[in-house]
Design a protein around this motif. Structure first.
Motif, short mmCIF file in Angstrom:
data_model
loop_
_atom_site.label_atom_id
_atom_site.label_comp_id
_atom_site.label_asym_id
_atom_site.label_seq_id
_atom_site.Cartn_x
_atom_site.Cartn_y
_atom_site.Cartn_z
N GLY B 88 0.54 -1.30 0.40
CA GLY B 88 -0.38 0.07 -0.21
C GLY B 88 1.23 1.55 0.07
N TYR B 89 2.05 0.89 0.65
CA TYR B 89 2.86 2.39 0.57
C TYR B 89 3.19 2.62 -0.28
N ASN B 92 2.45 3.52 -4.03
CA ASN B 92 1.74 4.00 -3.82
C ASN B 92 2.33 5.84 -4.81
N CYS B 106 -4.97 7.67 -2.58
CA CYS B 106 -3.27 8.06 -1.17
C CYS B 106 -4.44 8.61 0.27
N GLN B 107 -5.28 8.05 0.60
CA GLN B 107 -6.01 8.46 1.87
C GLN B 107 -4.82 7.83 3.07
N GLY B 108 -4.17 6.55 2.53
CA GLY B 108 -3.64 5.93 3.83
C GLY B 108 -2.50 6.78 3.72
N SER B 109 -1.83 7.31 2.84
CA SER B 109 -0.36 7.80 2.25
C SER B 109 -0.85 9.47 3.42
N PHE B 110 -1.59 10.41 2.63
CA PHE B 110 -1.99 11.08 3.58
C PHE B 110 -2.30 11.08 5.15
N GLU B 111 -2.94 10.15 5.92
CA GLU B 111 -3.26 10.15 7.09
C GLU B 111 -1.92 9.75 7.97
N LEU B 112 -0.43 9.11 7.36
CA LEU B 112 0.73 8.52 7.65
C LEU B 112 1.74 9.71 8.33
N MET C 57 -3.86 1.34 7.67
CA MET C 57 -3.54 2.36 7.45
C MET C 57 -3.20 2.51 5.75
N SER C 58 -1.80 1.63 5.63
CA SER C 58 -1.65 1.57 3.84
C SER C 58 -3.02 1.48 3.43
N LYS C 60 -5.51 1.83 2.97
CA LYS C 60 -6.59 2.96 3.24
C LYS C 60 -6.18 3.65 1.37
N ASN C 61 -5.36 3.94 1.45
CA ASN C 61 -4.39 3.67 -0.13
C ASN C 61 -5.17 2.66 -1.39
N VAL C 63 -3.74 0.37 -4.68
CA VAL C 63 -2.54 0.94 -5.29
C VAL C 63 -2.59 -1.34 -6.59
N LEU C 253 8.32 3.35 -6.32
CA LEU C 253 7.44 4.54 -6.17
C LEU C 253 7.35 5.41 -4.83
N SER C 254 6.52 4.76 -3.68
CA SER C 254 6.61 5.05 -1.87
C SER C 254 5.98 6.57 -1.93
N PHE C 255 5.46 6.63 -2.65
CA PHE C 255 4.81 8.04 -2.57
C PHE C 255 5.76 9.35 -2.62
#
Lengths: 128, 477, 429
Positions: B88-89, B92, B106-112, C57-58, C60-61, C63, C253-255
């Motif tokens: 998920g990270y 992304n 990207c809500q999960g990234s924003f939250e982190l 948390m992850s 909620k993304n 991918v 990519l790791s945001f």
């Protein structure tokens, strides 16, 4: 211990008059502090400088130092041998390791510099 | 050991793709390169053998004690690697943050980002945090740019930044890169900045002051509040270099000391791995005065979700997105696991360990200062140098004992300096082993001149000729 | 919960040796009035709970959509050996190689990485990495000003990634530097072009490179590493400085990070180059070894006069890039580039319902004008299982219906066909 035919600055440059122009280099004290010199960046012929402007750079493995104009003037000649043999500065700081030759736009500035004896005392203070 | 290029054999392949499933289209001739890049031609197994062998020529923290002062080489938790690699990270795409149409991805990234920034802010007492700066020095640049924005906004024309003579090189470098002149304030003989010395350099032309506390001598700057007050009287801002935050977590907070902005080194205090020199992360904490200028876009929380917003006076982007996000994930794992007690304990034991080392070594080596060290201690190896064994030789000798050397020749204010920071994650046996080695080394130096001048002798190479490297400048094969 | 091993008994032993009665005594140098005002940190979680908290948390993304998003960062395949090798702890837990004798693994890998970058770009010297592609633009700009001492104008070609442009502006806000848009090298310290451009267009900038030389300006080319599998190199175009974002070389990519800033230059400029550099040398027995060199340029020696303030870089990411380039190798990089380009051309051929906006060739990215609002299309495409691209209006580079689409070697023909048909359905409904 230091050549008496030259004058010296607080930043450990020497300056010697020759036929109306002035040769500049760094002293053996400065060269020793730097260690084995690996690179010298020289100015260009024709460049003009005021007293205490940065004129050149000297690099060793562990340090880099700026060389400042001991007097105001412009560059007449440059020691290009230093590009391939920067070690000349360590080996012969007062002769073969000269950096550049310059004209003086204000000869009076020389009187403010140290003679060999004053420079020797100055260096002894530094060592503490 | 050969280079990967020396192991290449024409025609060897590593990874191949599936056959092209669409018609092949070439670029026009005028846009093609002359010939293919001369990259290695090796098999996958060659690559694996090569880099595995290379790794054996390295001291990693997982293998060796690394008491590098100022670097906080603490254990890199493996759970941090696991969370950073969560699909998920890891997968992304950052541009999902570019359009509101894809913010749901990207809500999960924003939250982190939001949670990590909030926790970091509380740990050091700042109003808000930005994870954008990509390394400590980048954080310093960001902080200096914030200071510049503040003065520009107020119509102040100030050109100087004050740093202590003991400052890390990135402090004056960052200030200069940000367009300021740097003025040095000298430390007193006791290793701290005294208020009188500081007053001598303060004037209306000073835009900001960069300090760290404890400073690079490992000593708490006792005059810090007085310095902050005077600075603010002149409308100068105070910057905190967070490299030594590991000494004070849970005991005091830079935000409470009067600092206006700081950078964190996530790769120091928050245990993200050093990676042979990076990636790190230099998140910044921002106080009231500089808040309007904080880098943006920023993650903000609404009732239902997370969004982006850029403050009107923001200095803009320091990074293309949110900084080294992967390091923030690791730092969050560290903070969550340690929690309120664990963070405090980390600082307590870091300080205990450093003081223990000092107590064990102070008879063998000359202490650089008489004051109470905190998380690191410094020795002045001038007595050893007089016997022909300089700090450099002691450092190399330690390599043969299986320890990475401490920091040597920094800070510049201490001649022949040896700066030791054990961190809290080392056991008493490891620390005792290190102290025993240091004492043995001191005894050898006492007994014979020029001891250890050829150390190290047990590694893959001996001392290397740095002068030759600089002269011949062979930097690619 | 913590990773501190010392037991209570050991702590007491240590306190005794130090000669204090409690750990609190060791904090006596902190005045009481400066102590903690607040400590609103939650209680520590076990490793298990830490993992589940962050994992939740992850999730909620999203991918799982098939990725057609680019804009400087691409969904390329990362071979398994890249992770396996770069996660060896002798690499990732090691420090900067300031003690070279115990860091030959690090140093040789940096030397090999520098070599790979020179071979890839046709340049002569590479550094050991910068932060990423945008700050690399800033470093190249200030490097140009250091070299071209009497000029302070930076010319940014229209091809530049808008986020890079923003970084250049923010970083130079307090400097006496003029940033202009265009391609006129007159009186400029440098002209910076990006190839492929942000909108995907590729071109031969050699002529502009020559114009720069004539005008005494440095020529800076920001490139895309995978494209150099096929494309004319910065070196061939006459670049003085080549910079890039290296994410496409085996980095997730790791945001947004960690990524890899690449910078390479010519021998005549090397002493003004920022960042660490590794060089070859010998030890006391004549054995080959590697050390950081030209350190006198860097902050720890030159301090306020350093070429850059950079200290920590992206070393581990540079290792990943080196391993990636070694695994793909000479032929493999050509293969990836060929796949990327061919698949992109194939996709373009299936989008006749839309207008391709690029004037000229593209490599693996292009901009397209859809019959409908791009954001609406994007939302609908997510439901179809696709992350369709970047709406150009959101990054200030196009109109409401414009979309930036990228294709990598990972996209199969089936995915391309499905994407094209979904895009047509969604755009034309």
């Amino acid at each position: 211990m230091f050549p008496t035919d030259a004058k010296y600055t607080k930043d450990h440059e020497w300056i010697r008059e020759e036929d109306g122009s002035y040769i500049v280099g760094i002293t053996s004290f400065a060269a020793e502090q730097l260690g084995d010199i690996t690179y010298v960046e020289v100015p260009e012929v024709g460049d003009e400088f005021s007293i205490t402007n940065e004129v050149a750079t000297v690099e060793s493995v562990k340090a880099a130092s700026d060389i400042y104009a001991p007097i105001s003037g412009s560059i007449i000649e440059v020691n290009y041998a230093l590009e391939d043999q920067p070690e000349l500065v360590n080996e012969n700081p007062f002769t073969g390791g000269w950096f550049f030759k310059m004209s003086a736009s204000n000869v009076e500035e020389l009187s403010a510099l140290m003679d060999a004896n004053s420079y020797e005392s100055y260096v002894q203070e530094q060592d503490h | 050991m050969q280079l990967i290029y020396e192991k290449s054999r024409e025609g060897r392949r590593g990874i191949t793709l599936d056959a092209l499933d669409v018609p092949q289209v070439d670029l026009p001739d005028s846009l093609q390169r002359e010939s293919s890049a001369a990259l290695p031609e090796v098999s996958e197994f060659d690559v694996v053998r090569h880099f595995t062998e290379l790794s054996t020529r390295n001291f990693g923290l997982d293998q060796h004690f690394y008491p590098l002062g100022s670097c906080t080489m603490k254990y890199n938790p493996k759970i941090a690697e696991v969370v950073a690699a969560l699909p998920g990270y890891a997968n992304n795409h950052p541009h999902t943050s570019t359009s509101t149409a894809t913010w749901e991805q990207c809500q999960g990234s924003f939250e982190l980002i939001y949670e990590t920034e909030k926790l970091l802010a509380e740990i050091s007492g700042f109003k808000e945090v930005s994870l954008q700066p990509i390394a400590g020095a980048h954080g310093e640049l960001a902080g200096t740019l914030l200071i510049a924005a503040y003065h520009r906004d107020k119509g102040n024309k100030k050109t100087k930044i004050v740093v202590p003579d003991s400052a890390h090189g990135t402090n004056p470098a960052s200030a200069a890169i940000a367009g300021y002149d740097v003025v040095e304030v000298p430390s007193d003989a006791d290793g701290t900045i005294h208020i009188e010395a500081f007053k001598e350099v303060m004037d209306d032309d000073v835009a900001g002051i960069m300090l760290t506390c404890p400073n690079t001598h490992g000593l708490f700057e006792s005059d810090v509040k007085a310095i902050a007050d005077i600075a603010h009287q002149y409308d100068a801002l105070l910057y905190y270099d967070g490299a030594n935050l590991n000494a004070i977590m849970g005991e005091c907070r830079p935000g409470d000391l009067g600092f206006d902005v700081m950078h964190y080194n996530l790769h120091k205090t928050f245990a993200t791995p050093h990676g042979m020199g990076g990636p790190g992360s230099g998140a910044i904490g921002v106080g009231e005065r500089l808040l309007p200028y904080i880098p943006g876009p920023r993650v903000v929380k609404t009732d239902t979700e997370f969004e982006l917003s850029t403050p009107e006076k923001s200095i803009g982007r320091m990074a293309p997105f949110f900084g080294n996000f992967g390091m923030a994930v690791r730092a969050l794992a560290y903070i969550l696991h340690l929690g309120n007690e664990g963070l405090k304990e980390a600082s307590h034991i870091a300080v205990l360990n450093a003081n223990y080392i000092h107590a064990r070594l102070k008879h063998a080596y000359k202490s650089a200062f008489d004051n109470q060290f905190m998380h690191e201690c410094i020795f002045n190896a001038t007595p050893q140098a007089a016997k022909g064994a300089r700090a450099l030789d002691i450092a190399k000798a330690l390599l043969d004992y299986g320890y990475h050397a401490p920091t040597v020749y920094f800070p510049l204010t201490v001649p022949e300096s040896i700066m030791i920071e054990p961190t809290e994650t080392e056991s008493k046996e490891t620390i005792d082993g290190f102290c025993d080695a240091m004492i043995e080394i001191a005894e050898k130096i006492e007994a014979e001149d020029n001891a250890f001048s050829d150390a190290p002798t047990t590694l893959s190479v001996g001392r290397l000729d740095e002068v030759l490297a600089a002269k011949q400048l062979n930097c690619s094969y | 919960m913590s990773w501190t091993p010392t037991t209570d008994i050991e702590r007491q032993e240590m306190l005794d040796i130090i000669g204090v009665s409690s750990i609190d005594d060791l904090f006596s140098s902190i005045p009481n009035e400066l102590r903690l005002k607040s400590w609103d940190i939650p209680e520590g979680l076990s490793e298990m709970s830490t993992l589940s908290t962050i994992d939740k948390m992850s999730r909620k993304n999203s991918v799982d959509t098939v990725n057609f998003m680019g804009g400087g960062y691409y969904d390329h395949y990362i071979p398994a050996a890249v992770n396996a090798l770069s996660s060896r702890s002798e690499f990732y837990t090691a420090y900067t190689p300031y003690q070279p004798e115990c860091a030959q693994g690090t140093l040789q890998s940096i030397y090999e990485y520098q070599s790979a970058i020179c071979r890839l770009t046709g340049m002569e010297f590479s550094n050991a990495s910068l932060y990423e592609g945008g700050t690399a633009v800033f470093e190249a700009a200030t490097m140009s000003i250091r070299i071209n001492r009497k000029r302070n104008k930076i010319v940014c070609h229209s091809s530049m990634n808008p986020n890079y442009r923003a970084i250049l502006e923010s970083h130079t806000a307090n400097l006496d530097v003029e940033i202009v848009d265009g391609d006129d090298p007159g009186n400029a310290a440098c002209v910076i072009v990006q190839n492929p451009a942000f909108d995907g267009t590729i071109q031969d900038f050699t002529e502009l490179g020559n114009a720069c030389k004539e005008a005494g300006a440095l020529f800076v080319v920001s490139f895309y590493p995978i494209s150099l599998g096929l494309m004319k190199t910065p070196g061939e175009m006459g670049a003085d400085i080549a910079i890039a974002e290296g994410q496409s070389l085996g980095i997730p990519l790791s945001f947004g990070g960690p990524y890899l800033g690449i910078l390479a230059t010519l021998k005549k400029h090397v002493r003004k180059m920022p960042g660490r550099i590794c060089g070859e040398t010998v030890d006391t027995e004549g054995k080959r070894g590697f050390v950081l060199t030209l350190q006198a340029r860097e902050q720890h020696i030159r301090r306020g006069k350093a070429m850059s303030n950079i200290c920590s870089n992206q070393a581990l990411c540079a290792l990943r890039a080196l391993i990636f380039l070694s695994l793909m190798g000479k032929e493999g990089l050509v293969e990836i580039a060929t796949h990327c380009h061919s698949k992109t051309e194939y996709l373009k051929s299936k989008l006749s319902f839309a207008t391709i906006l690029n004037e000229g060739n593209t490599f693996n990215e292009f901009s397209v004008r859809l019959p409908k609002d791009a954001r609406e299309v994007l939302k609908a495409m997510v439901k179809e299982g696709f992350n369709a691209g970047i709406p150009l209006v959101d990054i200030g580079r196009g109109d409401a219906n414009d979309l930036l689409i990228a294709v990598t070697e990972k996209r199969t023909r089936e995915e391309l066909d499905a994407f094209a048909s979904a895009l047509e359905n969604v755009s034309c409904s």
